[in-house]
Design an enzyme around this catalytic site. Structure first.
Site, PDB file in Angstrom:
ATOM      1  N   MET A 117       0.805  -1.213   0.000  1.00 35.78           N
ATOM      2  CA  MET A 117       0.000   0.000   0.000  1.00 35.78           C
ATOM      3  C   MET A 117       0.840   1.267   0.000  1.00 35.78           C
ATOM      4  O   MET A 117       0.342   2.329   0.365  1.00 35.78           O
ATOM      5  CB  MET A 117      -0.910  -0.004   1.235  1.00 35.78           C
ATOM      6  CG  MET A 117      -2.144  -0.883   1.059  1.00 35.78           C
ATOM      7  SD  MET A 117      -3.190  -0.281  -0.306  1.00 35.78           S
ATOM      8  CE  MET A 117      -4.737  -1.140   0.064  1.00 35.78           C
ATOM      9  N   SER A 118       2.110   1.151  -0.409  1.00 33.79           N
ATOM     10  CA  SER A 118       2.991   2.314  -0.248  1.00 33.79           C
ATOM     11  C   SER A 118       2.596   3.465  -1.176  1.00 33.79           C
ATOM     12  O   SER A 118       3.012   4.588  -0.963  1.00 33.79           O
ATOM     13  CB  SER A 118       4.448   1.911  -0.503  1.00 33.79           C
ATOM     14  OG  SER A 118       4.655   1.633  -1.866  1.00 33.79           O
ATOM     15  N   GLU A 151      15.415  -5.037  -5.333  1.00 32.41           N
ATOM     16  CA  GLU A 151      13.998  -5.012  -5.009  1.00 32.41           C
ATOM     17  C   GLU A 151      13.293  -4.144  -6.044  1.00 32.41           C
ATOM     18  O   GLU A 151      13.748  -3.036  -6.350  1.00 32.41           O
ATOM     19  CB  GLU A 151      13.785  -4.383  -3.632  1.00 32.41           C
ATOM     20  CG  GLU A 151      13.926  -5.341  -2.483  1.00 32.41           C
ATOM     21  CD  GLU A 151      12.622  -6.107  -2.233  1.00 32.41           C
ATOM     22  OE1 GLU A 151      11.564  -5.460  -2.171  1.00 32.41           O
ATOM     23  OE2 GLU A 151      12.688  -7.341  -2.123  1.00 32.41           O
ATOM     24  N   LYS A 155       7.396   3.964  -6.961  1.00 29.07           N
ATOM     25  CA  LYS A 155       7.475   5.187  -6.155  1.00 29.07           C
ATOM     26  C   LYS A 155       7.461   6.409  -7.077  1.00 29.07           C
ATOM     27  O   LYS A 155       7.648   6.296  -8.289  1.00 29.07           O
ATOM     28  CB  LYS A 155       8.774   5.210  -5.342  1.00 29.07           C
ATOM     29  CG  LYS A 155       8.896   4.122  -4.262  1.00 29.07           C
ATOM     30  CD  LYS A 155       8.069   4.418  -3.044  1.00 29.07           C
ATOM     31  CE  LYS A 155       8.224   3.329  -1.983  1.00 29.07           C
ATOM     32  NZ  LYS A 155       7.816   2.002  -2.449  1.00 29.07           N
TER      33      LYS A 155
END
Lengths: 201, 201
Positions: A117-118, A151, A155
């Site tokens: 949920m970032s 990773e 973002k």
DNA sequence: TGAGGCACTGTATTTTTGAACAGTTTTCGC
DNA sequence: GCGAAAACTGTTCAAAAATACAGTGCCTCA
């Protein structure tokens, strides 16, 4: 599947694709000939044979316009990405979704299944399919798919000199700050859209 | 365009559509015959003529599989809905988007352009295209497209007896409460997915 | 009740296509 | 500069497909 074609074979294949797209049916040998200026139907015939031998098309014998394009490939849906392997590696492709890449602009190259949920406050929720355009660079403010320490993360991209910040859109998460002189940062693509299948109940 | 067809003509048209879908090319007269059990190619021929006369298909003469389907219409994108008129009225259709309705489940009937941020916390943002399945009723917890006092709104559906509450997903907005014994509530459909074209910069 | 549209059968003919056979030229690795 | 693959020309022929012509049975609507 598509890669080991000669230049000319690729042109022929593109023409077949375009014909199916614009006319709703594959071309005949003769139509291939006129499109490329061939004087002999056998020029087309042998190209089709070569394409069929390489699996780029399927030929149904004895049928008019019996050229089949191996299935509507659609956009790959990329699930969890293992460390160290390219994002579009076959083992990451969960399945494929029959969608026109040009639905988005710039065109989508793949759909990334979002985990976590970032990016909640940007309306990007867990389980959503993020439409991603492959690009090696991004502009400030764009939402990117980046690889940090093996990773893969989604973002918002910002940069100050050599300092790149990857910002979440959720106060529960911390920004990722990277000094590009020390750590490598790989931009896998920029977000160009989103698809949500089904609504949370 | 599609409406004044006889039953049989509709069947033929559906078969043509299915053939294009599954095989990537239109059928021949002979293929129509075998599909329907006709013994004469002219049965197919005259049906095609009838369909062409009504504009349901286009026939290119002298070409194998020369049947064209007038363009893939795709899902309508519904913009602002005026008071008192049905949601799918032509004047509300901004444009159309070439998408497979079966991408969503249950299938999407139209795409509603979302205005405002009242469902922000459900990841539904201003400008998003909400995939909507037409349905006259909803279950508690589903996100619905509802019409209240001639306003079309997207909210989460809940009910207690005769009291229906339409909940926003944003603390800045107030729930809408309706006593269905007094006021009519029309459910226009339930949300089955979402498409976002482009990302806010 | 009979005229006309619809939905077909049956046959025939012409085009369009697919596909085989026999060669020539070009490109490119070795 | 040899040899093989790629990229063609040119011709032929049979199968697939479009399409014309001549009918039949059924239903509907005036």
């Amino acid at each position: 599947m598509d890669s080991n074609l000669t230049g000319r074979q690729r042109e022929i294949l593109d023409f077949i694709r375009a014909t199916v797209e614009t006319e709703g049916r594959p071309p005949t040998r003769a139509e291939v000939c006129t499109a490329f200026g061939f004087r002999s139907p056998n020029a087309a015939e042998s190209h089709l044979r070569a394409l069929a031998a390489k699996g780029a098309i399927l030929l149904e014998e004895g049928r008019a316009r019996g050229i089949r394009l191996p299935d509507g490939i659609g956009l790959p849906i990329v699930g969890r990405v293992a460390a160290g392997s390219p994002i579009l590696a076959v083992e990451h492709v969960e399945s494929r979704q029959q969608i026109d890449p040009a639905l988005f602009s710039p065109k989508a190259d793949y759909l990334l299944r979002v985990h976590g949920m970032s990016m909640r406050d940007a309306g990007i929720l867990d389980g959503d399919l993020l439409a991603v355009h492959r690009a090696p660079e991004a502009r400030v403010g764009q939402i990117v798919v980046a690889r940090v320490e093996d990773e893969v993360t989604v973002k918002t991209f910002t940069r100050k000199g050599n300092l790149v910040s990857l910002l979440p859109a959720n106060p529960d998460f911390e920004p990722i700050v990277i000094d590009t002189r020390r750590e490598p940062l790989v931009i896998e693509g920029i977000a160009v859209g989103l698809i949500r299948k089904g609504m949370p109940v």
